[in-house]
Design an enzyme around this catalytic site. Sequence first.
Site, mmCIF file in Angstrom:
data_model
loop_
_atom_site.group_PDB
_atom_site.id
_atom_site.type_symbol
_atom_site.label_atom_id
_atom_site.label_comp_id
_atom_site.label_asym_id
_atom_site.label_seq_id
_atom_site.Cartn_x
_atom_site.Cartn_y
_atom_site.Cartn_z
ATOM 1 N N ASP A 253 3.908 -12.959 -2.627
ATOM 2 C CA ASP A 253 3.216 -11.964 -3.436
ATOM 3 C C ASP A 253 2.553 -12.732 -4.586
ATOM 4 O O ASP A 253 3.232 -13.229 -5.477
ATOM 5 C CB ASP A 253 4.207 -10.918 -3.964
ATOM 6 C CG ASP A 253 3.515 -9.786 -4.720
ATOM 7 O OD1 ASP A 253 2.474 -10.063 -5.365
ATOM 8 O OD2 ASP A 253 4.005 -8.649 -4.694
ATOM 9 N N ARG B 291 -12.637 4.665 9.423
ATOM 10 C CA ARG B 291 -11.268 4.180 9.225
ATOM 11 C C ARG B 291 -11.080 2.791 9.840
ATOM 12 O O ARG B 291 -10.150 2.068 9.517
ATOM 13 C CB ARG B 291 -10.268 5.158 9.846
ATOM 14 C CG ARG B 291 -8.835 4.966 9.348
ATOM 15 C CD ARG B 291 -7.841 5.859 10.056
ATOM 16 N NE ARG B 291 -7.821 5.597 11.473
ATOM 17 C CZ ARG B 291 -8.142 6.466 12.425
ATOM 18 N NH1 ARG B 291 -8.492 7.700 12.119
ATOM 19 N NH2 ARG B 291 -8.127 6.138 13.688
ATOM 20 N N LYS C 229 -4.595 -5.320 -10.349
ATOM 21 C CA LYS C 229 -4.264 -6.077 -11.554
ATOM 22 C C LYS C 229 -5.409 -7.041 -11.893
ATOM 23 O O LYS C 229 -6.552 -6.622 -11.936
ATOM 24 C CB LYS C 229 -2.937 -6.813 -11.349
ATOM 25 C CG LYS C 229 -1.867 -5.996 -10.620
ATOM 26 C CD LYS C 229 -1.251 -4.914 -11.482
ATOM 27 C CE LYS C 229 -0.395 -3.937 -10.691
ATOM 28 N NZ LYS C 229 0.775 -4.500 -9.998
ATOM 29 N N TYR D 159 8.940 -7.618 -8.152
ATOM 30 C CA TYR D 159 8.349 -6.299 -8.417
ATOM 31 C C TYR D 159 9.329 -5.187 -8.030
ATOM 32 O O TYR D 159 9.804 -5.143 -6.893
ATOM 33 C CB TYR D 159 7.043 -6.177 -7.640
ATOM 34 C CG TYR D 159 6.313 -4.888 -7.884
ATOM 35 C CD1 TYR D 159 5.927 -4.530 -9.166
ATOM 36 C CD2 TYR D 159 6.013 -4.032 -6.838
ATOM 37 C CE1 TYR D 159 5.265 -3.343 -9.397
ATOM 38 C CE2 TYR D 159 5.336 -2.839 -7.050
ATOM 39 C CZ TYR D 159 4.972 -2.505 -8.334
ATOM 40 O OH TYR D 159 4.321 -1.335 -8.563
#
Length: 374
Positions: A171, A46, A196, A101
């Site tokens: 973003d 992790r 994307k 978004y």
Amino acid sequence: MRDATRVIRAGLSTPAQGEPFLPGPTFASKFFLEGEPSSSPYTYGRNGNPTWTLFEGALAELEGGPALVFSSGMAAVNAVWADVLLRAPGPRVLVMPSDGYNLGRRVAREFYAPLGVEVRMARTADPAAADLFDGATLVWLESPSNPELDVCDLAKLTEEAHRHGAVVAVDNTTATALSQRPLELGADFSVASDSKALTGHSDLILGHVAVRDPERAARLRRWRDEQGSIAGPMEVWLAHRSLATLDVRLERECANALEIARFLKTRPEVRRVRYPGLPDDPSHRIASRQMRRFGTIVSFELADRATADRFLHACRLVLPATSFGGVHTTAERRGRWAGETTLAEGFVRLSAGCESAEDLIEDIALALASVGGD
Ligand SMILES: *Cc1c(COP(=O)(O)O)cnc(C)c1O
């Protein structure tokens, strides 16, 4: 080095005899670790993984600052918001695009606002947006905005926000680091959904944050470990593998997007075609200065909901799907999602893929002819 070369080499070690160019994914929850833990770069899965290290090195080269990979774009967004907004003492103000978004807007309203964060929204193309910067803790920008493709002057707004003492994050999902480098334009953070265009094969969910300040990078790394918002090594390896074709994919996709936008402009049934690469688009002037490519998304409006639905159903090559940035051309009526209340019912977002432009335009022409116009 040009971008086309840089993406292919990014994050790779110097080639060594008998070794692959890109080592395969490292699957490990724990690593052999004897004695003092700080003597090993990897301890527990992790905490860090060699596959992340390579991909993050690639992202850092493209973004121009240390980068961290997250399990999704939303995990990356939340890491930045939590770091800047939840740690800040006193009143906290988030300024963000009202046309950005949709899930980000919902999280701001439904999670951060009840925690005492004042949320102020303005449209991306609103020239008065900077009026909201007074007292802002974090200014969040998205350009081109998803899905309406408005563009704002990132360097100018960043400078203005810094003058007001705010931290600035962009973003950069719709553009990708090959089209636009927010850190170079002055932003403190560049955030992206790598689900994307960056990875582009519609086969994984991933996100990243690149940051100017190494101290912030260290804090984000700790946050990722504490929250557990980590990506699996397989996804990260696939992302790194896909990155090598980003420049060629974008070249074809952006060229196709422009061809499709030009074609749609000639059709009487189609209104309000938006593509920053069209010379008469409202976004064109700033986009030409700020972006190296105009993006893979085209948006437009058909007469109404029924016409848009019939059009999408009639397309054979343009596949109905949400999201964007993949090698397959896709489109959807955005208003089918509950959060998209400000868009026209017939608003369509199309994501240009890598197919032949002629085939795509033939497909779109046939579908338009079959639904008729007004
Ligand atoms: C998709 C998207 C996100 C969220 O990314 P996920 O990888 O789906 O979590 C954030 N911002 C923008 C602009 C997006 O398009």
